[in-house]
Design an enzyme around this catalytic site. Structure first.
Site, PDB file in Angstrom:
ATOM      1  N   LYS A 267      34.723   3.714 -48.250  1.00 43.88           N
ATOM      2  CA  LYS A 267      35.388   5.125 -47.774  1.00 43.88           C
ATOM      3  C   LYS A 267      35.772   5.582 -49.147  1.00 43.88           C
ATOM      4  O   LYS A 267      36.463   5.021 -49.916  1.00 43.88           O
ATOM      5  CB  LYS A 267      36.560   4.651 -46.704  1.00 43.88           C
ATOM      6  CG  LYS A 267      37.161   5.828 -46.072  1.00 43.88           C
ATOM      7  CD  LYS A 267      38.226   5.368 -45.078  1.00 43.88           C
ATOM      8  CE  LYS A 267      38.905   6.502 -44.563  1.00 43.88           C
ATOM      9  NZ  LYS A 267      39.872   6.030 -43.367  1.00 43.88           N
TER      10      LYS A 267
ATOM     11  N   SER B  55      39.458   8.533 -39.179  1.00 44.82           N
ATOM     12  CA  SER B  55      39.283   9.076 -40.092  1.00 44.82           C
ATOM     13  C   SER B  55      38.073   8.438 -41.076  1.00 44.82           C
ATOM     14  O   SER B  55      37.447   9.040 -41.794  1.00 44.82           O
ATOM     15  CB  SER B  55      40.265   9.107 -41.111  1.00 44.82           C
ATOM     16  OG  SER B  55      40.909   7.894 -41.589  1.00 44.82           O
TER      17      SER B  55
ATOM     18  N   SER C 282      42.006   4.375 -37.487  1.00 44.46           N
ATOM     19  CA  SER C 282      40.885   5.189 -38.413  1.00 44.46           C
ATOM     20  C   SER C 282      39.629   4.089 -38.582  1.00 44.46           C
ATOM     21  O   SER C 282      38.706   4.664 -39.198  1.00 44.46           O
ATOM     22  CB  SER C 282      41.557   5.558 -39.784  1.00 44.46           C
ATOM     23  OG  SER C 282      42.058   6.737 -39.295  1.00 44.46           O
TER      24      SER C 282
END
Lengths: 466, 114, 473
Positions: free
Chosen positions: C58, C133, C157
């Site tokens: 990420k 997210s 997330s």
């Protein structure tokens, strides 16, 4: 000084004297209420929250940084235990109570020298609280100054202004600082001077900092207000004196502020919370920030760090690590070595000098020397303890014959000789150059092979030359 | 939350300044509205009696996490400066004598002490 | 052989048995990335030079020498001069970074739509969000564009996008994995965790990335993978079902548990019972206040963590910060400001204590039902259409209602695929995830329950169509 004398006569002495009287009169109506904040940089090897070297002075810019002290995304702080211990030691030396639980908090504000946009500091849960220290007042009296707190925080980067640009060096960012805040107990600039001197000595005794004000190891800020003499409550305003980089200027600024505020009060002006700096060219303070623009720091507990829990045994462990502090040592010297207070104070100025003295006394005992003799010799000869060993000093004393010349008659004889032998110096002295007496004292010292006490010689000479 | 709810008690302009966020006046208005709505939702926390409840600021449950005073290698100056949008570069040798500009600093437009 | 369809465990075994080389492994993944990434927008940056086992990271996790943007314009071009701890730990295991994945800007969002570089699409239906997210990481794992991924979880997330994309996501106990190198959002809630094709994979990765590093003061215990413990089944375990989670009325705009999801979850719970677990009703009475507390605490910490982005040492000016991040900075600055700190921040911190105590009571045999794990939905809805919820931030916040409590309490949470449900707009079937929450430091039990459930069903064998029309399984 001289130029003022001539203008006195120009203006008419009476007028100015009238002014002085007026100032004196109102100065007596008000008393200063001053608190001090001292920031001292600790001499730990690594920084407060990262492992960068903390020895930043004089290094190439931005060569002592890492993601943590540069405030890069993703970096996290990690507490340096040595710094915490140093802060607690400072607190103990200032008779503080050590908190059982202490937390770091974030002090949030924006400034280019603050890489994270917040400083990790302490607010609601400081490490040390409610201490005190005795300082000498203007008439030699002892004044107790209460210490509100001593807490831990980190230093910022350094800004240099070059034309329209500001250059930033983060080598200093993250270096451990201890902040010491007093209650507004100062009433006179003499007390402030002594406080700074005593703190500096304390830090050096503890070995936690060089406390060199020129290098910025130790910084001072003052909060100044005045109130009608004899009243008790705190004034409803104060003026912060900040960003003043020399002790001399800080003292000048404080004196200036006392006068300015006193006159303002007397004229009925209302004073408010302000931050002021010192203008060395104009010799006055100037406004930097007023209350309306005061910072809202939005303190909250630092989530990246864990709380510090200190129990009695932790405190005791650190307490025993404290060296014998100056006052205690001085008292002991007075008693043990039959020294005068003045001598004790000089010899305990630093731990190194005190240790040197005691070593020399021990050694001197074997040679039948009294402690007092050793003391006088070291003090009068201004021995550089970095260049000689205590044993060498003992040998020197022994070689010059023992003791001190106490006989006033003998001293007077040598003094008269010195006066006769140095007519030019005598002339300078009598013309007004008072420092010329040093040359005469020096001559007597030579004659006596160092066995005379300069203070006594000085008095004799002054009498002879009147 | 006993503060009286005057219209627009969420002062976008003031908060934006405190937060060092440049906002357009449109944004100021939009955020005032959106955030007031969120704050309304948050009002329900008032229903809970927390008088005798200690706040939890962190859940990792540890204390006295500290390290020894040891040093580690720092970032080379180049790396430290590598993402800076503007830095003072080395002055060509012939000009060095005239300008005391040194490389190695971060640069920002002039700020004056406050 | 379908190299890219293999799990991490299977890949490791195959490499050991020399069924293919690392070069072939990477090649196979690059082929798929080149085929699908433009459409999916899962990766912001692809590391063509990768020669190790490919993991997707990420883009809020610092990778030395590889641009790391947090999906924000303010960090466009930013190249960290250091690696996050987790990257170092993965490198030691022979794992390499095949690319940096898209996400909501600075990890703030629940759909992936807050990225400054365009939203990521859900591989199951390209019109729909993958969740957030960790949108890119979830999409990459779901579409077999990597062997596994790392995400971060502050309020769901990892778990929520895993659930919306039909894969496994694990949020470790707070303090299990070092955050050093993770661009901080809410420091007292953030955790890095694995997003994987199987529960066993998640267990392996957790072992690799966990433990103290001398840089994150909040990390203490390492997790050790044990095959025996993982595969020991659920017989005799007590599984708690919070009555508050199912009481939320359906159909209310901006909230409410979709009744189709409720049904899928109930069937999953029944399955656990069949496998030998005891199902017990528990109560988490302060659940309904958790979201409000979360949306004070998180923005407060965010407002402070975002202060370093001033454009001096790195990045651009603060006007380049996106709308959602700006909103949270504003809200947080307000909540911490003079006169409001006690009313908002401290109050929320007290509610946090109550939420934490709810879990402790439920897990404690003497004060509560003494359950071993707590299960429920991850998300109140399946994936929704891109653009559908973006106008009202509060609507978006309500998506997090089931996941945020675990972050407030610091307990671990796992999302495992547990079925499919029709999208609200009727278009096709979309994945549903079962959330399994455990005691602090007890990832072992939630993984054990997750593994048992996973192995007793075939949900993991479903693969997304990567088309705009979801095909029924």
């Amino acid at each position: 000084m001289d130029s003022r004398s001539s203008s006195l006569s120009d203006l008419g002495v009476d007028d100015l004297r009238g002014n002085d009287e007026r100032v004196d009169r109102i100065m007596n109506k008000y008393e200063p209420v001053i608190g001090l904040e001292v920031h001292v940089e600790l001499n730990t090897k690594s920084k407060m929250f990262c492992r960068c070297s903390a020895d930043y002075f004089g290094k190439e810019p931005n060569t002592h940084t890492c993601p943590v002290c540069l405030g890069l995304p993703g970096a996290l702080p990690y507490i340096n235990e040595q710094a915490i211990n140093d802060c607690i030691k400072i607190g103990l030396a200032l008779n503080c109570k050590i908190s059982k639980i202490s937390l770091f908090e974030r002090k949030n504000y924006f400034y280019p020298d603050l890489p994270k946009g917040y400083q990790i500091s302490q607010y609601r849960w400081p490490l040390c609280v409610n201490g005190w220290i005795n300082v000498e007042g203007k008439d030699g009296e002892e004044v107790k100054i209460r210490i509100n707190r001593a807490h831990q925080e980190e230093d910022t980067g350094k800004l240099t202004h070059k034309g329209a640009d500001t250059l930033i060096d983060f080598n200093r960012s993250g270096v451990p600082l201890v902040e010491i805040v007093t209650e507004p107990d100062f009433r006179d600039v003499a007390e402030i001077r002594d406080y700074a001197k005593k703190l500096q000595q304390l830090f050096r005794y503890l070995g936690v900092s060089n406390a060199d004000m020129e290098r910025g190891d130790m910084r001072l800020e003052a909060n100044v207000s005045v109130r009608p003499e004899g009243t008790e409550g705190l004034p409803n305003y104060r003026v912060e004196l900040k960003n003043i980089n020399s002790f001399r200027f800080m003292v000048a600024a404080v004196e200036y502020e006392i006068k300015r505020q006193t006159e303002a009060h007397d004229a009925g002006e209302k004073l408010s919370l302000e931050t002021r700096g010192w203008d060395e060219d104009k010799k006055c303070t100037y406004l930097q920030r007023s209350k309306e623009e005061a910072h809202d720091y939005r303190y909250f507990p630092e989530p990246d760090l864990r709380e510090i829990r200190i129990d009695t045994s932790d405190v005791e462990k650190l307490q025993v690590q404290l060296p014998e502090l100056p006052r205690v040592k001085g008292n002991r010297f007075e008693e043990k070595y039959s020294l005068s207070k003045q001598q004790a104070v000089i010899l305990t100025e630093s731990r190194q000098l005190a240790a040197f003295f005691e070593e020399a006394v021990k050694d001197g005992k074997d040679h039948g020397l009294e402690a007092k003799t050793v003391a006088n010799y070291i003090i009068n000869r201004k021995i550089n303890i970095k260049e000689v060993l205590p044993a060498q000093v003992v040998i020197e004393i022994r070689d010059r014959g023992m003791g001190v010349i106490e006989d006033l008659g003998e001293l007077e004889k040598m003094a008269k000789e010195a006066v006769e032998e140095n007519p030019r110096v005598v002339e300078d002295y009598q013309k007004g150059k008072k420092t010329a007496i040093q040359a005469l004292i020096g001559s007597v010292m030579k004659k006596s092979q160092g066995k005379a006490e300069p203070e006594k010689i000085k008095k004799i000479l002054e009498r002879l030359l009147k | 939350m006993r503060k009286p709810k005057i219209i627009g008690f969420f002062d976008s302009k003031k908060v934006a300044r405190l937060a060092n966020l440049p906002l357009t006046s449109e944004e100021e208005e939009k955020y005032s509205e959106q955030l007031s709505k969120i704050l309304d939702y948050i009002e329900q926390l008032n229903k809970v009696d927390t008088k005798d409840v200690e706040p939890t600021f962190n859940v990792s449950g540890q204390a006295n996490v500290m390290r020894k005073d040891t040093m580690d290698v720092c970032l080379p100056q180049e790396d430290a400066l590598s993402n800076a949008p503007q830095k003072k570069n080395a002055v060509p040798a012939r000009l060095a004598a005239k300008r005391a500009v040194r490389q190695g600093f971060f640069v920002t437009k002039g700020v004056f002490k406050v | 052989m379908d190299i890219t369809g293999l799990t991490l465990a299977e890949t490791l075994k195959a490499l050991k048995n020399k069924e293919f080389s690392l070069e072939e492994l990477n090649k196979a993944y690059f082929v798929r990335i080149d085929k699908y990434n433009t459409e999916l927008n899962a990766y912001l940056n692809i590391n063509r030079g990768n020669s190790k086992i490919p993991a997707a990271i990420k883009d809020v996790i610092s990778t030395r020498g590889i641009p790391t943007t947090a999906a924000s314009k303010i960090l466009e071009g930013f190249i960290p001069p250091y690696d996050a701890t987790v990257i170092g730990k993965l490198t030691e295991q022979g794992i390499g970074v095949i690319g940096k994945t898209n996400c909501d800007e600075f990890a703030m969002g629940s759909s992936g739509e807050n990225s400054a570089f365009g939203p990521t699409k859900n591989p199951w239906d390209l019109n729909k969000v993958p969740g957030g997210s960790s949108s890119g990481s979830a999409a990459a794992v779901s579409a077999d564009l990597c062997v596994f991924a790392l995400g971060s979880d502050t309020g769901g997330s990892i778990r929520q996008p895993a659930s919306l994309c039909g894969i496994v996501g694990l949020k470790p106990t707070y303090g299990r994995v070092s955050r050093y190198g993770l661009m901080a959002m809410a420091s007292s809630l953030d955790q890095i965790g694995p997003i994987t094709k199987s529960v066993e994979d998640a267990t392996l990765v957790l072992d690799w990335i966990s433990g103290s590093d001398g840089y994150d003061s909040n990390v203490s215990k390492k997790f050790t993978y044990s095959e025996d413990k993982l595969k020991s089944g659920v017989k005799g375990l007590k599984v708690g079902v919070p009555k508050e989670y199912f009481a939320v009325p359906a159909g209310r705009q901006g909230g409410g548990l979709d009744p189709k999801i409720k049904k899928v979850i109930e069937e999953a719970i029944k399955k656990l019972e069949e496998l030998g677990a005891e199902i017990v009703e528990v109560s988490l009475p302060h659940s309904k206040y958790a979201l409000a507390a979360y949306y004070i605490i998180v923005p407060s910490e965010v407002s402070s963590n975002m202060a370093r982005y001033d454009g001096i040492r790195f990045g651009l000016g603060r006007e380049n910060i996106g709308a959602e991040v700006k909103r949270r900075i504003m809200l947080g600055t307000f909540a911490l400001s003079s006169g409001y700190y006690d009313e908002y921040y401290t109050k929320a911190a007290r509610i946090r204590t109550l939420v934490k105590q709810d879990f402790e009571k439920a897990f404690d045999p003497s004060t509560g039902s003494g359950v071993d794990v707590i299960v429920g939905p991850v998300s109140p809805t399946t994936a929704w259409n891109i653009g559908e919820k973006i106008d009202d931030p509060l609507t978006m916040y309500l998506q997090d209602v089931y996941t945020i409590s675990a972050n407030l309490a610091g307990i671990p949470g796992l999302s495992v695929p547990c079925g499919f449900a029709h999208a609200p707009d009727g278009a096709g079937l979309l994945p549903v995830g079962l959330q399994i929450l455990g005691k602090q430091w007890d990832e072992e039990t939630i993984l054990r329950v997750g593994y048992a459930y996973e192995q007793s069903t075939d949900w993991r064998k479903e693969k997304p169509s990567l088309s705009s029309r979801t095909c029924p399984p």
